[in-house]
Design an enzyme around this catalytic site. Structure first.
Site, PDB file in Angstrom:
ATOM      1  N   LYS A  12     -15.182   7.766   4.953  1.00 36.51           N
ATOM      2  CA  LYS A  12     -14.149   7.668   3.908  1.00 36.51           C
ATOM      3  C   LYS A  12     -15.029   8.384   2.691  1.00 36.51           C
ATOM      4  O   LYS A  12     -16.151   8.757   2.363  1.00 36.51           O
ATOM      5  CB  LYS A  12     -13.019   6.159   3.365  1.00 36.51           C
ATOM      6  N   GLN A  23       0.768  -1.261   0.292  1.00 39.23           N
ATOM      7  CA  GLN A  23      -0.121   0.352   0.347  1.00 39.23           C
ATOM      8  C   GLN A  23       0.861   1.412  -0.073  1.00 39.23           C
ATOM      9  O   GLN A  23       2.462   1.146   0.933  1.00 39.23           O
ATOM     10  CB  GLN A  23      -1.360  -0.252   1.097  1.00 39.23           C
ATOM     11  N   HIS A  42      -0.168   7.776   7.056  1.00 33.89           N
ATOM     12  CA  HIS A  42      -1.153   8.278   7.883  1.00 33.89           C
ATOM     13  C   HIS A  42      -1.162   9.807   8.645  1.00 33.89           C
ATOM     14  O   HIS A  42       0.513   9.670   8.993  1.00 33.89           O
ATOM     15  CB  HIS A  42      -1.115   7.153   9.399  1.00 33.89           C
ATOM     16  N   ASP A  49       0.869   4.091   1.501  1.00 36.29           N
ATOM     17  CA  ASP A  49       0.201   4.274   3.002  1.00 36.29           C
ATOM     18  C   ASP A  49       0.829   5.014   3.299  1.00 36.29           C
ATOM     19  O   ASP A  49       1.972   6.355   3.368  1.00 36.29           O
ATOM     20  CB  ASP A  49      -0.155   2.852   3.845  1.00 36.29           C
TER      21      ASP A  49
END
Length: 647
Positions: free
Chosen positions: A471, A383, A387, A385
């Site tokens: 989301k 991913q 955060h 990704d």
């Protein structure tokens, strides 16, 4: 009287009026075209009465919900046809999907093949022509169990045994009755074109220990021309299949010795993937992200704390037991718990926020073997990704910046046609989610406000949120009109709560940060698969694994070809030399099939003048130029592309 509110106004009608009667009152043409109705956010049959004030939208083929209803009814039509053709058939489930429908069936000893498709299609059209009314009936749990048990429908009775009494309905057409919530078409007559597309195996309820059923896929349309157009599109999709092109271009492979669903990236595919990663890393650097790296495993307790074990434990690989008693690890199913621990490693102040942690992190999920599909459905994937840990008042600003990153990516890769979907909680099934109502409402509102501020039209879907937060998903249409879910951004108040994340505020008190999860690509594997099919393997110049192929017309020009390759490689241009002992026509054809953007043909004349003869993919001969001129031109072309999406 009741009040019905339409998209363009409100009118009064008699209580108990049906959406079909309303459609007939508007126009005969609309009554012919309408397929279902959306009543107060619930999709309903057209013949189901409306007893209270409501909002109403009449759904046609052009509406996704209309197509879904059409294909759901088509699944029942196929089941009815199967029942007539194979009287001993037992039925599992038969939903509509994005393009068509399927039904999982138990045919006993009967073996179904592609040769059986025409007779199933013919039977479906025969039944459709009967114009059978599709009738909805509410039924008690006890009566439903008796009805389906009498018919020997073991799969249906298992489903009924888990349902709550008072909320069970069946639908009947002709001699076929199915357990179903609906909605459905009023009758079968508008199903005019039918195609059974494929067969697959599917374990009952996805459990490999249960019986494997036959999954029959099909698609239907209200007009034959629509089916003809779709079949042309299907042939084009086969040509673009990323598994076929990936093999031809030597991008990736799979090995049974390594394991199902675990892709092996070949050198060219690795180059493609690394260029995508570098592209995103450059963008992230501009937006203040910090790269991190986390292990491929974590203790089971980490995922118990996050809630992932409870929600996804069944879909994960089994725990890894070490020699130490009671010690268990899991292959990492998600990156976010690891990033929470990085946040916790040091005391944080409000001045440190937002903290943006990014990782190309590989995760593992045990997908069922029957659901694996090339790079789009794998067991190990990476991913893109990140955060973002921020203060509550920073959420909208950070959310807007992530949207900007996604727009840059779509522009760079020529994804011009996309839709946004705001995925919220299912209000009546809150036990599926973690966290307080207050935090959910704040998170959902921040996404809605961000979309409004960007002027981005977004469809709201209830029940599609992640278990920890709402989301924003981006659905991209590729070059042949197929929809893919790519980028996603999620707002999460809950993991910071579970991991007890804190920062010291301006008031010198401890506060809880909010997390934003985001993955513009989604996963590198799935994104590359979509990109291959979108471009048919003809990648933009800046992204192509091999940007230039040098083709000497004979062996004595090989040294000159390699000198050109070295000169271009010094300028970070990816080059290969085709020095095979083949005629130049064969080399040109082969390199065209490899979708390499530029071919440089070199022979006596070119070597004598320090030139190259240029051919461009799909455009043919571009004439001869000095090698320095070509190098400048190709670098300017790459810079022009990157500058375009960097603006």
């Amino acid at each position: 009287m009741i009040k019905i509110t339409f998209p363009d106004g409100t009118k009064e009608f008699s209580k108990g009026i049906t959406p079909m009667r309303i459609a007939e009152g508007i126009s005969a043409k609309l009554a012919q075209e309408v397929l279902a109705a959306k009543v107060n956010d619930e999709i309903r049959d057209l013949l189901r009465p409306i007893d209270n004030d409501a909002t109403l939208r009449l759904l046609k083929w052009e509406d996704e919900e209309g197509k879904h209803t059409f294909w759901h009814s088509s699944a029942h039509l196929m089941a009815e046809a199967l029942q007539e053709l194979y009287p001993n058939v037992k039925f599992g489930i038969g939903p509509a999907i994005e393009n068509g429908f399927y039904y999982d069936v138990d045919l006993g000893d009967t073996v179904l093949t592609d040769a059986d498709f025409p007779k199933i299609e013919a039977k479906m059209l025969e039944l459709s022509a009967r114009k059978e009314e599709i009738k909805r009936t509410s039924i008690s749990k006890n009566d439903a169990l008796k009805m389906f048990d009498k018919k020997g429908e073991i799969y249906k009775t298992e489903l009924i045994s888990e349902l709550e009494d008072g909320h069970i309905t069946t639908y009947t057409q002709g001699c076929f009755t199915d357990l179903c919530r609906g909605p459905h078409l009023p009758d079968t007559s508008c199903i005019k074109a039918v195609k059974i597309t494929s067969l697959a195996g599917a374990y009952w309820r996805g459990d490999e220990k249960r019986k494997q059923l036959v999954r029959i896929y099909g698609i239907t349309f209200p007009k034959k021309k629509m089916l003809d157009d779709y079949l042309v599109l299907l042939e084009e999709a086969k040509k673009r299949d990323h598994r076929k092109i990936g093999k031809e271009l030597e991008l990736f492979t799979f090995s049974p010795s390594v394991g199902s669903g675990l892709p092996l990236w070949l050198p060219r595919g690795t180059q493609l993937r690394l260029k995508l990663e570098d592209f995103l890393k450059r963008i992230q650097k501009k937006y203040g992200y910090k790269q991190v790296i986390t292990p491929h495993i974590g203790s089971k307790q980490l995922y118990v704390t996050s809630g992932h074990y409870e929600k996804y434990g069944k879909d994960s690989f089994q725990p890894i037991h070490t020699p130490q008693a009671g010690e268990e690890f899991l292959l990492k199913p998600m990156n976010c718990p690891h990033h929470c621990e990085i946040y916790k490693a040091f005391p944080r102040s409000y001045k440190d926020l937002p903290l943006r942690l990014a990782e190309f992190g590989t995760v593992y999920r045990y997908e069922q073997s029957g659901e694996l599909h090339g790079l789009t459905r794998v067991r190990g994937f990476t991913q893109d990704d990140a955060h973002l840990f921020c203060r509550p008042e920073q959420i909208k600003g950070e959310f807007l910046k992530v949207m900007d990153i996604i727009f840059i990516i779509f522009k760079a890769l020529d994804f011009k046609n996309f839709e946004a979907q705001i995925s919220l909680r299912e209000p009546n099934v809150k036990e599926k989610y973690i966290g307080s109502d207050e935090n959910w409402e704040k998170a959902e509102q921040s996404i809605i406000e961000a979309c409004k501020e960007k002027g981005l039209p977004a469809k709201i879907e209830l029940g599609e949120a992640a278990f920890y937060g709402p989301k924003l998903d981006f659905m991209v249409k590729d070059a042949i009109g197929r929809r893919w879910q790519l980028g996603t951004i999620q707002v999460d108040y809950n993991l910071p709560e579970r991991f007890e994340l804190e920062y010291t505020g301006e008031d010198n008190q401890k506060h809880r940060p909010v997390m934003i999860h985001r993955a513009p690509f989604g996963s590198m594997e799935r994104f590359v698969a979509v990109l291959i099919e979108h471009t048919a393997g003809r990648f933009p110049l800046w992204l192509a694994p091999d940007q230039v192929s040098v083709l000497p017309v004979g062996e004595k020009f090989n040294d000159y070809a390699y000198k050109i390759a070295r000169d271009l490689e010094e300028k970070d241009i990816s080059v290969i030399v085709d020095d095979r002992n083949e005629k130049i026509g064969r080399k040109i054809r082969d390199n065209e099939l490899k979708r390499i953007p530029y071919m440089l043909i070199v022979g006596e004349k070119e070597m004598g003048n320090n030139e190259v003869s240029v051919r461009k993919q799909g455009e043919g001969d571009k004439g001869s130029v000095k090698i320095t001129t070509f190098a400048t031109q190709i670098m300017e072309e790459i810079d022009g592309m990157t500058n375009k999406w960097n603006k």
